[in-house]
Write a protein that holds these residues in place. Structure first.
Motif, PDB file in Angstrom:
ATOM      1  N   LEU A   1      17.219 -14.353   0.731  1.00 19.80           N
ATOM      2  CA  LEU A   1      17.231 -14.387   2.197  1.00 19.80           C
ATOM      3  C   LEU A   1      17.865 -15.671   2.717  1.00 19.80           C
ATOM      4  O   LEU A   1      18.574 -15.659   3.733  1.00 19.80           O
ATOM      5  CB  LEU A   1      15.812 -14.230   2.741  1.00 19.80           C
ATOM      6  CG  LEU A   1      15.132 -12.876   2.498  1.00 19.80           C
ATOM      7  CD1 LEU A   1      13.784 -12.836   3.192  1.00 19.80           C
ATOM      8  CD2 LEU A   1      16.013 -11.728   2.981  1.00 19.80           C
TER       9      LEU A   1
ATOM     10  N   ASP B   1      16.341  -7.901   5.088  1.00 17.21           N
ATOM     11  CA  ASP B   1      15.816  -8.621   6.251  1.00 17.21           C
ATOM     12  C   ASP B   1      14.363  -9.019   6.041  1.00 17.21           C
ATOM     13  O   ASP B   1      13.686  -8.535   5.127  1.00 17.21           O
ATOM     14  CB  ASP B   1      15.953  -7.779   7.518  1.00 17.21           C
ATOM     15  CG  ASP B   1      15.259  -6.425   7.388  1.00 17.21           C
ATOM     16  OD1 ASP B   1      14.023  -6.407   7.266  1.00 17.21           O
ATOM     17  OD2 ASP B   1      15.951  -5.386   7.380  1.00 17.21           O
ATOM     18  N   SER B   2      13.889  -9.896   6.898  1.00 17.17           N
ATOM     19  CA  SER B   2      12.551 -10.467   6.744  1.00 17.17           C
ATOM     20  C   SER B   2      11.445  -9.444   6.982  1.00 17.17           C
ATOM     21  O   SER B   2      10.383  -9.517   6.349  1.00 17.17           O
ATOM     22  CB  SER B   2      12.370 -11.647   7.709  1.00 17.17           C
ATOM     23  OG  SER B   2      12.588 -11.251   9.045  1.00 17.17           O
TER      24      SER B   2
ATOM     25  N   LYS C   1      13.034 -14.998  -1.536  1.00 19.94           N
ATOM     26  CA  LYS C   1      13.318 -15.991  -0.488  1.00 19.94           C
ATOM     27  C   LYS C   1      14.644 -16.699  -0.733  1.00 19.94           C
ATOM     28  O   LYS C   1      15.349 -17.068   0.215  1.00 19.94           O
ATOM     29  CB  LYS C   1      12.165 -16.986  -0.392  1.00 19.94           C
ATOM     30  CG  LYS C   1      10.915 -16.373   0.241  1.00 19.94           C
ATOM     31  CD  LYS C   1       9.727 -17.322   0.202  1.00 19.94           C
ATOM     32  CE  LYS C   1       8.488 -16.649   0.797  1.00 19.94           C
ATOM     33  NZ  LYS C   1       7.277 -17.523   0.721  1.00 19.94           N
TER      34      LYS C   1
ATOM     35  N   THR D   1      11.091  -7.407   3.950  1.00 18.07           N
ATOM     36  CA  THR D   1      10.602  -8.309   2.905  1.00 18.07           C
ATOM     37  C   THR D   1       9.098  -8.478   3.006  1.00 18.07           C
ATOM     38  O   THR D   1       8.385  -8.438   1.994  1.00 18.07           O
ATOM     39  CB  THR D   1      11.296  -9.680   3.013  1.00 18.07           C
ATOM     40  OG1 THR D   1      12.694  -9.509   2.743  1.00 18.07           O
ATOM     41  CG2 THR D   1      10.712 -10.661   2.012  1.00 18.07           C
ATOM     42  N   GLU D   2       8.586  -8.679   4.223  1.00 19.59           N
ATOM     43  CA  GLU D   2       7.135  -8.839   4.392  1.00 19.59           C
ATOM     44  C   GLU D   2       6.393  -7.570   3.982  1.00 19.59           C
ATOM     45  O   GLU D   2       5.318  -7.640   3.369  1.00 19.59           O
ATOM     46  CB  GLU D   2       6.800  -9.194   5.846  1.00 19.59           C
ATOM     47  CG  GLU D   2       7.180 -10.614   6.233  1.00 19.59           C
ATOM     48  CD  GLU D   2       6.550 -11.663   5.328  1.00 19.59           C
ATOM     49  OE1 GLU D   2       5.347 -11.535   5.019  1.00 19.59           O
ATOM     50  OE2 GLU D   2       7.261 -12.588   4.902  1.00 19.59           O
TER      51      GLU D   2
END
Length: 216
Positions: free
Chosen positions: A22, A65-66, A19, A69-70
């Protein structure tokens, strides 16, 4: 399939470092700055993880990117060592001096997301905390003061949160008792989501351990 090797605290540490990367990407278009943050994050993971896995570190180095990441965070569950589930009877044994022990809803707990088990008894203002290490449980009981609710740094997770005062009383020699008070997160799930250093969690419990109050 690889056996689980990450503690829940390890996973939280990985999440926190990713995080940071990001946030750096979203706040700066300077590649050098982002790469510096990424390098520091990877270095911290190498230093603090109980077991360094190069494949995981490579993933951290390329996440951009998110969405990915998830997906990465979700994939970590396969490698996560869960808190060993305990039964109602097991909790009653740990806190056997509490004849009317109010128990948490164990069937609603995701054991892969907690580093410690804790719950509140609002009728008695008691808070119960249980650690698990290789199948052995350590129990701590204290009093929480709802009236002390404030914003501050939690003594367990070391993050800024909504906290309340937790006081444990330890029996010493003879009739001598000593009380220890610390501010800890009001919300146990929030606290567990922040715990990234299991050693600090253990230190908190052992420092406040009221074994004579809980046990034998």
């Amino acid at each position: 399939m690889t056996a689980p090797f990450l503690t829940v605290a390890d996973v939280r540490l990985i999440e926190q470092q990713v995080k940071k990367i990001l946030r750096a990407k979203s706040s700066s278009s300077d590649t050098k700055i982002v790469n510096t943050v990424r390098g520091l994050a990877v270095a911290e993971l190498r230093e603090k993880l109980n077991m360094v896995n190069e494949d995981i570190l490579k993933e951290v180095e390329i996440l951009e990117d998110s969405i990915n990441t998830e997906l990465f965070f979700h994939s970590l569950k396969a490698y996560t060592i869960p808190f060993k589930a305990i039964s109602d009877k097991g909790l009653q044994k740990l806190f056997k001096k509490d004849k009317k022990l109010k128990l948490p809803k164990l069937d609603s707990i995701d054991w892969q997301t907690i580093s410690y088990l804790s719950w509140l008894d609002k009728g008695t203002n008691r808070q119960y905390i249980v650690l698990e290490n290789e199948g052995e449980y350590i129990a701590l009981r204290g009093i929480y003061e709802a009236s002390t609710s404030t914003k501050g740094v939690c003594a367990i997770c070391n993050q800024h949160s909504s906290v309340h005062l937790f006081t444990a009383t330890v029996k010493g020699n003879g009739d001598h008792y000593t009380s220890y008070s610390n501010y800890i997160c009001e919300d146990v799930l929030v606290c567990n989501s922040y715990v990234s250093d299991y050693t600090k969690l253990e230190q908190f419990v052992y420092r406040n351990l009221a074994s004579n109050e809980c046990g034998k």
